[in-house]
Design a protein around this motif. Sequence first.
Motif, PDB file in Angstrom:
ATOM      1  N   ILE A  10       0.844  -1.204   0.000  1.00 41.32           N
ATOM      2  CA  ILE A  10       0.000   0.000   0.000  1.00 41.32           C
ATOM      3  C   ILE A  10       0.875   1.249   0.000  1.00 41.32           C
ATOM      4  CG2 ILE A  10      -1.648   1.322   1.379  1.00 41.32           C
ATOM      5  CD1 ILE A  10      -2.826  -1.388   2.300  1.00 41.32           C
ATOM      6  N   CYS A  11       1.938   1.244   0.811  1.00 36.28           N
ATOM      7  CA  CYS A  11       2.838   2.406   0.868  1.00 36.28           C
ATOM      8  C   CYS A  11       3.542   2.640  -0.469  1.00 36.28           C
ATOM      9  CB  CYS A  11       3.861   2.214   1.977  1.00 36.28           C
ATOM     10  SG  CYS A  11       3.163   2.313   3.625  1.00 36.28           S
ATOM     11  N   VAL A  12       3.939   1.564  -1.127  1.00 34.71           N
ATOM     12  CA  VAL A  12       4.599   1.694  -2.432  1.00 34.71           C
ATOM     13  C   VAL A  12       3.618   2.243  -3.460  1.00 34.71           C
ATOM     14  CG1 VAL A  12       5.569   0.349  -4.336  1.00 34.71           C
ATOM     15  CG2 VAL A  12       6.397  -0.012  -2.021  1.00 34.71           C
ATOM     16  N   ASP A  13       2.369   1.791  -3.432  1.00 30.12           N
ATOM     17  CA  ASP A  13       1.364   2.316  -4.360  1.00 30.12           C
ATOM     18  C   ASP A  13       1.107   3.798  -4.129  1.00 30.12           C
ATOM     19  OD1 ASP A  13       1.127  -0.164  -5.523  1.00 30.12           O
ATOM     20  OD2 ASP A  13      -0.656  -0.736  -4.360  1.00 30.12           O
ATOM     21  N   ILE A  14       1.031   4.203  -2.870  1.00 31.00           N
ATOM     22  CA  ILE A  14       0.838   5.623  -2.547  1.00 31.00           C
ATOM     23  C   ILE A  14       2.045   6.436  -3.010  1.00 31.00           C
ATOM     24  CG2 ILE A  14       0.654   7.265  -0.631  1.00 31.00           C
ATOM     25  CD1 ILE A  14      -1.066   5.161   0.822  1.00 31.00           C
ATOM     26  N   ALA A  15       3.246   5.888  -2.819  1.00 27.26           N
ATOM     27  CA  ALA A  15       4.458   6.594  -3.259  1.00 27.26           C
ATOM     28  C   ALA A  15       4.468   6.766  -4.771  1.00 27.26           C
ATOM     29  CB  ALA A  15       5.701   5.840  -2.799  1.00 27.26           C
ATOM     30  N   SER A  22       3.626  14.560  -8.803  1.00 18.23           N
ATOM     31  CA  SER A  22       4.712  15.544  -8.809  1.00 18.23           C
ATOM     32  C   SER A  22       5.411  15.596 -10.163  1.00 18.23           C
ATOM     33  CB  SER A  22       5.709  15.252  -7.692  1.00 18.23           C
ATOM     34  OG  SER A  22       6.334  14.013  -7.905  1.00 18.23           O
ATOM     35  N   PHE A  23       5.518  14.457 -10.839  1.00 16.33           N
ATOM     36  CA  PHE A  23       6.106  14.441 -12.180  1.00 16.33           C
ATOM     37  C   PHE A  23       5.295  15.312 -13.139  1.00 16.33           C
ATOM     38  CE2 PHE A  23       6.426  12.577 -16.436  1.00 16.33           C
ATOM     39  CZ  PHE A  23       7.792  12.624 -16.625  1.00 16.33           C
ATOM     40  N   ILE A  24       3.982  15.208 -13.086  1.00 14.67           N
ATOM     41  CA  ILE A  24       3.121  16.006 -13.971  1.00 14.67           C
ATOM     42  C   ILE A  24       3.274  17.491 -13.668  1.00 14.67           C
ATOM     43  CG2 ILE A  24       0.703  16.511 -14.522  1.00 14.67           C
ATOM     44  CD1 ILE A  24       0.190  13.472 -14.104  1.00 14.67           C
ATOM     45  N   VAL A  25       3.301  17.845 -12.383  1.00 18.92           N
ATOM     46  CA  VAL A  25       3.452  19.258 -12.004  1.00 18.92           C
ATOM     47  C   VAL A  25       4.812  19.800 -12.459  1.00 18.92           C
ATOM     48  CG1 VAL A  25       3.619  20.819 -10.026  1.00 18.92           C
ATOM     49  CG2 VAL A  25       1.842  19.077 -10.083  1.00 18.92           C
ATOM     50  N   ILE A  26       5.856  18.997 -12.324  1.00 21.68           N
ATOM     51  CA  ILE A  26       7.194  19.441 -12.718  1.00 21.68           C
ATOM     52  C   ILE A  26       7.298  19.607 -14.229  1.00 21.68           C
ATOM     53  CG2 ILE A  26       9.607  18.724 -12.795  1.00 21.68           C
ATOM     54  CD1 ILE A  26       9.132  17.488 -10.012  1.00 21.68           C
ATOM     55  N   ILE A  47      14.897  15.234 -11.760  1.00 23.53           N
ATOM     56  CA  ILE A  47      15.892  14.223 -11.425  1.00 23.53           C
ATOM     57  C   ILE A  47      15.598  13.641 -10.043  1.00 23.53           C
ATOM     58  CG2 ILE A  47      18.339  13.877 -10.881  1.00 23.53           C
ATOM     59  CD1 ILE A  47      18.933  15.885 -13.143  1.00 23.53           C
ATOM     60  N   ALA A  48      15.195  14.492  -9.096  1.00 25.01           N
ATOM     61  CA  ALA A  48      14.857  14.002  -7.764  1.00 25.01           C
ATOM     62  C   ALA A  48      13.657  13.052  -7.812  1.00 25.01           C
ATOM     63  CB  ALA A  48      14.571  15.173  -6.829  1.00 25.01           C
ATOM     64  N   VAL A  49      12.667  13.372  -8.636  1.00 26.47           N
ATOM     65  CA  VAL A  49      11.499  12.495  -8.777  1.00 26.47           C
ATOM     66  C   VAL A  49      11.901  11.190  -9.459  1.00 26.47           C
ATOM     67  CG1 VAL A  49       9.270  12.264  -9.937  1.00 26.47           C
ATOM     68  CG2 VAL A  49       9.795  14.326  -8.680  1.00 26.47           C
ATOM     69  N   ALA A  50      12.796  11.263 -10.430  1.00 24.34           N
ATOM     70  CA  ALA A  50      13.279  10.042 -11.081  1.00 24.34           C
ATOM     71  C   ALA A  50      14.014   9.147 -10.082  1.00 24.34           C
ATOM     72  CB  ALA A  50      14.191  10.388 -12.253  1.00 24.34           C
ATOM     73  N   ILE A  51      14.783   9.760  -9.191  1.00 23.78           N
ATOM     74  CA  ILE A  51      15.447   8.993  -8.137  1.00 23.78           C
ATOM     75  C   ILE A  51      14.408   8.328  -7.243  1.00 23.78           C
ATOM     76  CG2 ILE A  51      16.858   9.220  -6.045  1.00 23.78           C
ATOM     77  CD1 ILE A  51      18.401  11.430  -7.565  1.00 23.78           C
ATOM     78  N   GLY A  52      13.341   9.060  -6.938  1.00 23.27           N
ATOM     79  CA  GLY A  52      12.266   8.490  -6.133  1.00 23.27           C
ATOM     80  C   GLY A  52      11.594   7.319  -6.823  1.00 23.27           C
TER      81      GLY A  52
END
Length: 107
Positions: A10-15, A22-26, A47-52
């Motif tokens: 569930i946590c992975v799905d939420i992440a 955040s990718f769409i907003v960026i 890049i930070a979102v890609a790392i995430g």
Amino acid sequence: MIPVSQFLGICVDIAFLLLSISFIVIVYRIVTGPTLPDRILALDMLIAVAIGFIATFGVHSGFYLYVDIAIALGLIGFLSTVAFARFVLTRGSTEDIPSALDEGRDQ
């Protein structure tokens, strides 16, 4: 009480959901950014979102080598941000020495 594996799923799905938002907003900020520094900052955040994404996928798949890949991408992202910042400071000038220092040598 829910099992740990179900809670982790569930946590992975939420992440993944939050990272996608955040990718769409960026991407919107990159396209509509009014200035070059705004776009550079958005690329750094991308890049930070890609790392995430990479780290979350590593947790999801159970193959934790992806975390090492995320760390390497972080180093590359840092270096690219420094290069972009240097470009913004010089505004594309090809000279390494500022012109103010060159004027002092002529006298």
